[in-house]
Scaffold this motif. Structure first.
Motif, short mmCIF file in Angstrom:
data_model
loop_
_atom_site.label_atom_id
_atom_site.label_comp_id
_atom_site.label_asym_id
_atom_site.label_seq_id
_atom_site.Cartn_x
_atom_site.Cartn_y
_atom_site.Cartn_z
N SER A 1 -4.52 -0.92 -5.35
CA SER A 1 -3.31 -0.17 -4.99
C SER A 1 -3.43 1.29 -5.40
O SER A 1 -3.91 1.60 -6.49
CB SER A 1 -2.09 -0.79 -5.68
OG SER A 1 -0.95 0.05 -5.53
N GLU B 1 -7.31 -6.95 2.16
CA GLU B 1 -6.30 -6.41 1.25
C GLU B 1 -6.91 -5.38 0.31
O GLU B 1 -6.36 -4.30 0.09
CB GLU B 1 -5.64 -7.55 0.46
CG GLU B 1 -4.49 -7.11 -0.44
CD GLU B 1 -4.95 -6.52 -1.76
OE1 GLU B 1 -4.47 -5.42 -2.11
OE2 GLU B 1 -5.81 -7.13 -2.43
N LYS C 1 5.49 4.17 2.46
CA LYS C 1 5.19 5.24 1.52
C LYS C 1 6.45 5.72 0.80
O LYS C 1 6.43 6.04 -0.39
CB LYS C 1 4.51 6.41 2.23
CG LYS C 1 4.06 7.52 1.29
CD LYS C 1 3.24 8.57 2.03
CE LYS C 1 2.70 9.62 1.06
NZ LYS C 1 1.86 10.63 1.77
N GLY D 1 -7.34 -2.01 1.71
CA GLY D 1 -6.14 -1.29 2.09
C GLY D 1 -5.75 -1.44 3.54
O GLY D 1 -5.10 -0.56 4.11
N ASP E 1 -0.27 -2.98 4.95
CA ASP E 1 0.81 -2.19 4.34
C ASP E 1 1.63 -3.04 3.37
O ASP E 1 2.02 -2.58 2.29
CB ASP E 1 1.73 -1.62 5.42
CG ASP E 1 1.01 -0.63 6.32
OD1 ASP E 1 -0.20 -0.41 6.13
OD2 ASP E 1 1.66 -0.08 7.22
N ASP F 1 0.88 -1.16 0.00
CA ASP F 1 0.00 0.00 0.00
C ASP F 1 0.92 1.21 0.00
O ASP F 1 1.45 1.61 1.04
CB ASP F 1 -0.89 -0.01 1.24
CG ASP F 1 -1.81 1.21 1.31
OD1 ASP F 1 -1.63 2.14 0.50
OD2 ASP F 1 -2.69 1.25 2.19
N THR F 2 1.14 1.77 -1.17
CA THR F 2 2.16 2.81 -1.32
C THR F 2 1.81 4.13 -0.65
O THR F 2 2.61 5.07 -0.67
CB THR F 2 2.45 3.06 -2.82
OG1 THR F 2 1.22 3.35 -3.49
CG2 THR F 2 3.10 1.83 -3.44
N GLU F 3 0.62 4.21 -0.05
CA GLU F 3 0.28 5.39 0.74
C GLU F 3 0.37 5.15 2.24
O GLU F 3 0.17 6.06 3.04
CB GLU F 3 -1.13 5.87 0.36
CG GLU F 3 -1.21 6.49 -1.04
CD GLU F 3 -2.57 7.09 -1.33
OE1 GLU F 3 -3.51 6.87 -0.53
OE2 GLU F 3 -2.71 7.76 -2.37
N ALA F 4 0.66 3.91 2.64
CA ALA F 4 0.80 3.59 4.07
C ALA F 4 2.09 4.20 4.61
O ALA F 4 3.13 4.17 3.93
CB ALA F 4 0.82 2.08 4.27
#
Length: 534
Positions: A453, A418, A301, A421, A424, A294-297
């Motif tokens: 994602s 998942e 990040k 979201g 992570d 999760d590229t915003e976690a």
């Protein structure tokens, strides 16, 4: 070892299944009985996912394999693989030079199992229903190049595409494009539960306990018209809680065939040829495993954290400790046996290095150790998954740069969590919808990707994916495909780990086993029969 870009011919026809053991004569069940297939896959209806068998919802190989014998598609990949051929259709072709208009003509006299006629309007209804519902599993993205669908009489349907898509015939061979009876499937609502109706070679009846399938019984559909030769009258799929229980059942003759997922130890034992009643077939496979982010976690990040993990993980050690010869390290989402594969992750990161990983984190100002949790599913990819994540955890923590923990979840809760979201970092597998590099990249990187994602790269989505789809010659698409893989290695929204083989075990006297699974893990139940062993 030099792992520079390698372009191989297409997989179809290159690799031949190998019979690994000699069989005896006792088939374990009487001639004429249902052929019984064992699996450890679980099929459960939950509050979060009440419609596990609706083609507009489901998007995993195991459930697609439940649907394929019942829900017919316009096209199908033949048992020897290669390009799709007509199935419910009599013919299908691009009618323009730009791969943007695709026309199909249905077979004459096509019927659903209940006797209702199958028409072009039903095809249109079924596919527009998928696009209208747009389930959170992301399965509708397979059809996202469709602009409009036109019917001409009862037997002709024309797909007008938004952009060129040379892979479109393959997409029409997948269950998301299955032809449904409008009387059984509402146009804007999923069909809850375990009933399935279609025009395929079998009808389906599911036995259910505690909202989970225990047995699926397929009975030959007398109204079926299509390209498949059906070699049996009845097949059962039985779900087992684990590989040991499934193995005990085949030893006793309670089941005839084992598919996914056998344990590494079971495969090694059968491969040794010590069981005279059970044969093991080793066949080409395109299964891959990867870590998703999760590229915003907050924990992951920063691209540097994901890059550091890519720099640390030792795929060779992971494979040798957990899977042995049953898997190979993978340095791209595109398997090494697919045209267009590039070892992009090895080209960028080379061999595992703590010093290089530390430098990445230091330059980004990341405080170490980075604390995170790796999530995995306990009952979907086989019993070795926990051990795999224990090895990953140790590799990360031994570097001193990470403080990683692991946590397992049953599939029925893992997948919905998942998609929402909640994780992570998480481990997933992918069995392709079809054997083309597009299907190992676009589902993860295009708009409305299957992982939910937040990662989005406009160059990939707006330029490179459309470029690759314009190429009818898939080798010519390799330039765009390689660029996508290189961007993936730089940004690391997904971290590929390994590529696996696949196996089927069968008691003696079962025929067609070599075709029971194709390289994309499509279960071809109609190929199974009784007689002399393959």
């Amino acid at each position: 070892m030099n792992r520079k870009t390698l372009v191989l011919p297409a997989l179809a026809g290159l690799l031949t299944p190998v019979l690994a053991a000699c069989g005896g004569t006792d088939s374990g069940s009487k001639s004429g009985d249902a052929i019984v297939v064992g699996t450890t896959d679980q099929f459960t209806a939950t509050k979060e996912a009440p419609a596990p068998l609706d083609p507009a919802y489901t998007y995993d190989t195991s459930t697609w394999n439940i649907l394929r014998p019942t829900v017919q598609t316009l096209m199908i990949v033949p048992k020897n693989e290669g390009s799709p051929v007509p199935e419910a259709a009599e013919s299908c072709n691009f009618t323009d030079s730009g791969s943007e208009r695709y026309a199909c003509k249905l077979r004459e006299g096509l019927k659903f199992a209940n006797g209702d006629a199958v028409t072009a309007a039903d095809v249109k209804y079924s596919i527009e229903r998928v696009l209208r519902i747009k389930a959170d599993t992301g399965v509708a993205t397979l059809l996202n190049t469709i602009d409009t669908i036109e019917t001409q009489g009862d037997r002709e349907v024309v797909f007008h595409l938004k952009t060129a898509d040379a892979t479109f015939p393959y997409k029409l061979s997948t269950p998301v494009a299955g032809i449904l009876d409008p009387e059984s499937y509402a146009k804007d609502k999923l069909r809850d539960g375990f009933e399935v109706d279609g025009s395929g070679p079998y009808t389906l009846k599911a036995d259910v306990k505690n909202n989970t399938i225990t047995t699926v019984t397929y009975t030959r559909n007398p109204t079926y018209k299509g390209s498949l030769e059906v070699n049996n009258d009845k097949v059962e799929i039985r779900a087992f809680p684990d590989a040991d229980a499934m193995g005990a059942a085949i030893d006793k003759g309670d089941i005839d065939v084992m598919i996914r997922t056998m344990s590494p130890a079971q495969i090694q034992k059968l491969d040794a040829g010590t069981d005279e009643n059970v044969d093991l077939v080793d066949m080409p496979g395109l299964e891959i495993r990867y870590l998703g982010f999760d590229t915003e976690a907050p924990t992951v990040k920063s691209k540097a954290v994901r890059q550091a993990m890519a720099q640390l993980i030792n795929r060779d050690e992971l494979v040798s400790k957990v899977y042995g010869t049953q898997a190979e390290p993978l340095y791209s989402l595109v398997p090494a046996t697919i045209t267009g594969h590039s070892n992009s992750f090895f080209n960028k990161y080379g061999n595992p290095s703590v010093d290089k990983a530390k430098s990445l984190l230091t330059k980004a100002g990341i405080t170490t150790p980075v604390k995170l949790t790796l999530h995995y599913t306990t009952d979907h990819y086989g019993s070795a998954t926990k051990q795999e994540f224990e090895v990953l955890q140790k590799q990360l923590n031994d570097s001193g740069l990470f403080d990683a923990s692991i946590q397992g979840h049953p599939w029925k809760t893992f997948l919905p969590s998942e998609l929402k979201g909640k994780y992570d970092v998480y481990g997933m597998g992918w069995f392709p919808d079809f054997a083309d590099p597009d299907n190992f990249l676009a589902p993860f990187l295009d708009k409305d990707n299957i992982l939910g994602s937040p990662y989005s790269n406009t160059t990939i989505q707006h330029t490179l994916i459309p470029q690759s789809r314009r190429e009818a010659d898939r080798l010519a698409a390799s330039k765009s495909v390689t660029q996508i893989q290189d961007i993936l290695a730089e940004d690391v929204p997904i971290l590929p780990l390994w590529q696996g083989k696949q196996y089927v075990a069968a008691r003696s006297g079962i025929t067609g086993v070599s075709y029971a699974l194709n390289s994309s893990s499509v279960l071809q139940l109609w190929e199974l029969g009784r007689g002399a062993s393959d």
